[in-house]
Motif scaffolding. Sequence first.
Motif, mmCIF file in Angstrom:
data_model
loop_
_atom_site.group_PDB
_atom_site.id
_atom_site.type_symbol
_atom_site.label_atom_id
_atom_site.label_comp_id
_atom_site.label_asym_id
_atom_site.label_seq_id
_atom_site.Cartn_x
_atom_site.Cartn_y
_atom_site.Cartn_z
ATOM 1 N N LEU A 188 22.475 -7.360 -0.906
ATOM 2 C CA LEU A 188 22.151 -6.082 -1.316
ATOM 3 C C LEU A 188 20.868 -5.795 -1.976
ATOM 4 C CD1 LEU A 188 22.843 -3.201 -0.639
ATOM 5 C CD2 LEU A 188 24.066 -3.126 -2.867
ATOM 6 N N LEU A 189 20.777 -6.688 -3.069
ATOM 7 C CA LEU A 189 19.461 -6.752 -3.824
ATOM 8 C C LEU A 189 18.302 -7.140 -3.175
ATOM 9 C CD1 LEU A 189 18.314 -6.431 -6.741
ATOM 10 C CD2 LEU A 189 19.032 -8.604 -7.233
ATOM 11 N N LEU A 190 18.458 -8.188 -2.117
ATOM 12 C CA LEU A 190 17.327 -8.830 -1.399
ATOM 13 C C LEU A 190 16.853 -7.784 -0.608
ATOM 14 C CD1 LEU A 190 18.311 -12.484 -1.077
ATOM 15 C CD2 LEU A 190 16.823 -11.485 -2.542
ATOM 16 N N LEU A 191 17.942 -7.062 0.069
ATOM 17 C CA LEU A 191 17.584 -5.913 1.063
ATOM 18 C C LEU A 191 16.765 -4.975 0.244
ATOM 19 C CD1 LEU A 191 17.690 -5.016 3.913
ATOM 20 C CD2 LEU A 191 19.874 -3.992 3.351
ATOM 21 N N LYS A 192 17.399 -4.545 -0.806
ATOM 22 C CA LYS A 192 16.923 -3.312 -1.536
ATOM 23 C C LYS A 192 14.956 -3.932 -1.817
ATOM 24 C CE LYS A 192 20.595 -0.853 -3.459
ATOM 25 N NZ LYS A 192 21.295 -0.578 -4.644
ATOM 26 N N THR A 193 14.877 -4.882 -2.312
ATOM 27 C CA THR A 193 13.740 -5.582 -2.728
ATOM 28 C C THR A 193 12.708 -5.483 -1.374
ATOM 29 O OG1 THR A 193 14.593 -6.926 -4.289
ATOM 30 C CG2 THR A 193 12.308 -7.529 -3.589
ATOM 31 N N VAL A 194 13.101 -5.797 -0.541
ATOM 32 C CA VAL A 194 12.282 -6.111 0.926
ATOM 33 C C VAL A 194 11.853 -4.559 1.268
ATOM 34 C CG1 VAL A 194 12.116 -6.568 3.251
ATOM 35 C CG2 VAL A 194 13.001 -8.035 1.767
ATOM 36 N N ARG A 195 12.860 -3.652 1.087
ATOM 37 C CA ARG A 195 12.786 -2.260 1.709
ATOM 38 C C ARG A 195 11.670 -1.788 0.710
ATOM 39 N NH1 ARG A 195 17.995 1.392 1.260
ATOM 40 N NH2 ARG A 195 17.271 1.020 -0.881
ATOM 41 N N SER A 196 11.966 -1.817 -0.766
ATOM 42 C CA SER A 196 11.021 -1.211 -1.693
ATOM 43 C C SER A 196 9.655 -1.588 -1.469
ATOM 44 C CB SER A 196 11.534 -1.543 -2.995
ATOM 45 O OG SER A 196 12.658 -0.905 -3.220
ATOM 46 N N ILE A 197 9.621 -2.822 -1.114
ATOM 47 C CA ILE A 197 7.979 -3.457 -0.943
ATOM 48 C C ILE A 197 7.414 -2.874 0.340
ATOM 49 C CG2 ILE A 197 6.802 -5.366 -0.098
ATOM 50 C CD1 ILE A 197 8.811 -7.091 -2.047
ATOM 51 N N ALA A 198 8.347 -2.932 1.455
ATOM 52 C CA ALA A 198 7.523 -2.024 2.425
ATOM 53 C C ALA A 198 7.178 -0.496 2.429
ATOM 54 C CB ALA A 198 8.527 -2.286 3.864
ATOM 55 N N ILE A 199 8.345 0.209 1.852
ATOM 56 C CA ILE A 199 7.908 1.660 1.656
ATOM 57 C C ILE A 199 6.512 1.706 0.495
ATOM 58 C CG2 ILE A 199 8.755 3.659 0.460
ATOM 59 C CD1 ILE A 199 11.396 2.606 1.363
ATOM 60 N N GLY A 200 6.433 1.008 -0.425
ATOM 61 C CA GLY A 200 5.467 0.933 -1.459
ATOM 62 C C GLY A 200 4.136 0.703 -0.696
ATOM 63 N N ALA A 201 4.097 -0.447 0.209
ATOM 64 C CA ALA A 201 2.853 -0.684 0.838
ATOM 65 C C ALA A 201 2.408 0.419 1.771
ATOM 66 C CB ALA A 201 3.071 -2.161 1.548
ATOM 67 N N ILE A 202 3.406 0.858 2.415
ATOM 68 C CA ILE A 202 3.067 2.086 3.530
ATOM 69 C C ILE A 202 2.685 3.454 2.524
ATOM 70 C CG2 ILE A 202 4.000 3.612 5.354
ATOM 71 C CD1 ILE A 202 3.344 0.723 6.247
ATOM 72 N N ALA A 203 3.306 3.697 1.621
ATOM 73 C CA ALA A 203 3.029 4.902 0.720
ATOM 74 C C ALA A 203 1.590 4.723 0.339
ATOM 75 C CB ALA A 203 4.171 5.148 -0.055
ATOM 76 N N ALA A 204 1.432 3.453 -0.202
ATOM 77 C CA ALA A 204 0.046 3.238 -0.901
ATOM 78 C C ALA A 204 -1.226 3.613 0.273
ATOM 79 C CB ALA A 204 -0.287 1.958 -1.424
ATOM 80 N N VAL A 205 -0.990 2.891 1.601
ATOM 81 C CA VAL A 205 -1.920 3.245 2.750
ATOM 82 C C VAL A 205 -2.064 4.319 3.312
ATOM 83 C CG1 VAL A 205 -2.449 2.625 5.154
ATOM 84 C CG2 VAL A 205 -1.583 0.731 3.374
ATOM 85 N N LEU A 206 -0.875 5.134 3.141
ATOM 86 C CA LEU A 206 -0.973 6.611 3.684
ATOM 87 C C LEU A 206 -1.700 7.542 2.691
ATOM 88 C CD1 LEU A 206 2.473 7.172 4.926
ATOM 89 C CD2 LEU A 206 0.516 6.964 6.480
ATOM 90 N N LEU A 207 -1.417 6.921 1.346
ATOM 91 C CA LEU A 207 -2.331 7.801 0.273
ATOM 92 C C LEU A 207 -3.656 7.665 0.316
ATOM 93 C CD1 LEU A 207 -2.004 9.709 -2.142
ATOM 94 C CD2 LEU A 207 -1.552 7.921 -3.635
ATOM 95 N N TYR A 208 -4.070 6.165 0.511
ATOM 96 C CA TYR A 208 -5.591 6.171 0.502
ATOM 97 C C TYR A 208 -6.209 6.735 1.825
ATOM 98 C CZ TYR A 208 -9.685 2.962 1.274
ATOM 99 O OH TYR A 208 -10.944 2.639 1.406
ATOM 100 N N ALA A 209 -5.203 6.661 2.913
ATOM 101 C CA ALA A 209 -6.113 7.521 3.912
ATOM 102 C C ALA A 209 -6.221 9.018 3.842
ATOM 103 C CB ALA A 209 -5.236 7.247 5.417
ATOM 104 N N ALA A 210 -5.218 9.572 3.120
ATOM 105 C CA ALA A 210 -5.186 10.920 3.002
ATOM 106 C C ALA A 210 -6.439 11.337 2.066
ATOM 107 C CB ALA A 210 -4.000 11.429 2.418
ATOM 108 N N ILE A 211 -6.684 10.334 0.971
ATOM 109 C CA ILE A 211 -7.691 10.795 0.119
ATOM 110 C C ILE A 211 -9.140 10.567 0.542
ATOM 111 C CG2 ILE A 211 -8.757 10.215 -2.121
ATOM 112 C CD1 ILE A 211 -6.005 9.338 -3.022
ATOM 113 N N TRP A 212 -9.149 9.480 1.409
ATOM 114 C CA TRP A 212 -10.419 8.969 2.191
ATOM 115 C C TRP A 212 -10.694 10.212 3.233
ATOM 116 C CZ3 TRP A 212 -11.324 4.053 5.310
ATOM 117 C CH2 TRP A 212 -12.850 3.802 5.560
ATOM 118 N N GLY A 213 -9.744 10.425 3.865
ATOM 119 C CA GLY A 213 -10.024 11.710 4.987
ATOM 120 C C GLY A 213 -10.116 13.006 4.330
ATOM 121 N N GLU A 214 -10.175 13.361 2.849
ATOM 122 C CA GLU A 214 -10.162 14.372 2.344
ATOM 123 C C GLU A 214 -9.079 15.466 2.647
ATOM 124 O OE1 GLU A 214 -14.178 16.009 3.122
ATOM 125 O OE2 GLU A 214 -15.142 14.265 1.809
#
Length: 404
Positions: free
Chosen positions: A294-320
């Motif tokens: 369960l802990l390993l699954l939560k870790t992998v899930r958090s990493i994936a969500i964190g990476a996607i959220a950062a990319v989406l935020l970058y794209a939103a700021i870059w695209g104004e």
Amino acid sequence: MRRLLDSWNTFFIVVGVLFVVCTVPYVVLQIARCAWPPQDIAWTYVALALTPVALASFLRGAYPYWVKNRRTVESSELEGLFSEIDHYGASVSEDPERTKAKEQAENERSRLEKLDRPVFELDALPLRQALVDLYHPEAELIGKTRSELEYLDEYAYGAGQDSQEGTTARVTGIMAKLEEPSPKDATQEQDNKKRLELRERLRADLKSLRDTVAWYDKTWAIGEWMRTCVTYWVCATLLVTLLVGILPVVHGQGNWNLGFLHWIGLGIAGALLSILLRVHTIHLPELGETDGKLLLLKTVRSIAIGAIAAVLLYAAIWGEALDGRIFPNLPTGKIWSQAGLEIGKIRPAAGNAANPQVDWDLLKNIGLSVFWGVFAGLSPEVLRRLTRLAESSLGESENGGRDE
């Protein structure tokens, strides 16, 4: 099979140590800008990427050994259990039931002495339960039960749960009845029959308590070391991913531009930080019961969500789509090739190439990028806000925004 597993564990340890010993000094020398090895930002990225993999390999190999040592019953404790057989079984000839219990305890001792590996808590459990039938008189039985209740309370308190309160209350009630003086109006036969019934109930409960404590011993050891290994890996990987995110700033060949990949690293760093903040609240017995899946699954899930959220935020700021003083201007920096100047860090003042000045706008953009990149992975609210931003830009649906 056990030798094969030990060989694989040793292989993982050796590979992990070799890679960590090679990659960590290389990264340190690169960032320190030493004369050797030559500056190469591409190989620095490779070394940083290999460091979490190497650490995971080492922890994967060392984890079974650490758990084995944690679960091993100490030799002094085993000697104490063996001595109880002789002590409490010295006067069993008059009681057939106790004689049978002593024989069973002797058989369990022989089995444990023949084991060709360390004795674990579940190996010693049958002997502990066999000894319950040998405890005599009542004071000894009550004393052993109280000791077991203390172990159980310590585990239950450390796990943050009160599920054992009913068992504790029931067993405590039986002991209280045994310690009460005999009623004056009861005959000797009635009193003996009642006390015999209470003793048998207490022996059954003590066996159950020892089974529960042994289960706690096992799951606690597995959960404790799983949490420790994940904590070590998260701490190290957090530093690595943060360094990946700011490498164009600290490396001699960096151009001070933080792009998608760097924001991914920062987002993962934020996700790992959130895991580090929550890992101490994990219920260790449950973690041990599931072998940490369960802990390993939560870790992998958090990493994936964190990476996607950062990319989406970058794209939103870059695209104004997001704008304001609190957000950086992307891309963060530009490359100035002025001779004699460190790329991106300073640039010449207008009309005066001999007097370079610090580019404060560039530094501000770098700081805001690091902040938002890490925060995107740290807070799930960022992803929810970006989702609402995208949905609101599409307008209200025909059903008034409600799901069908």
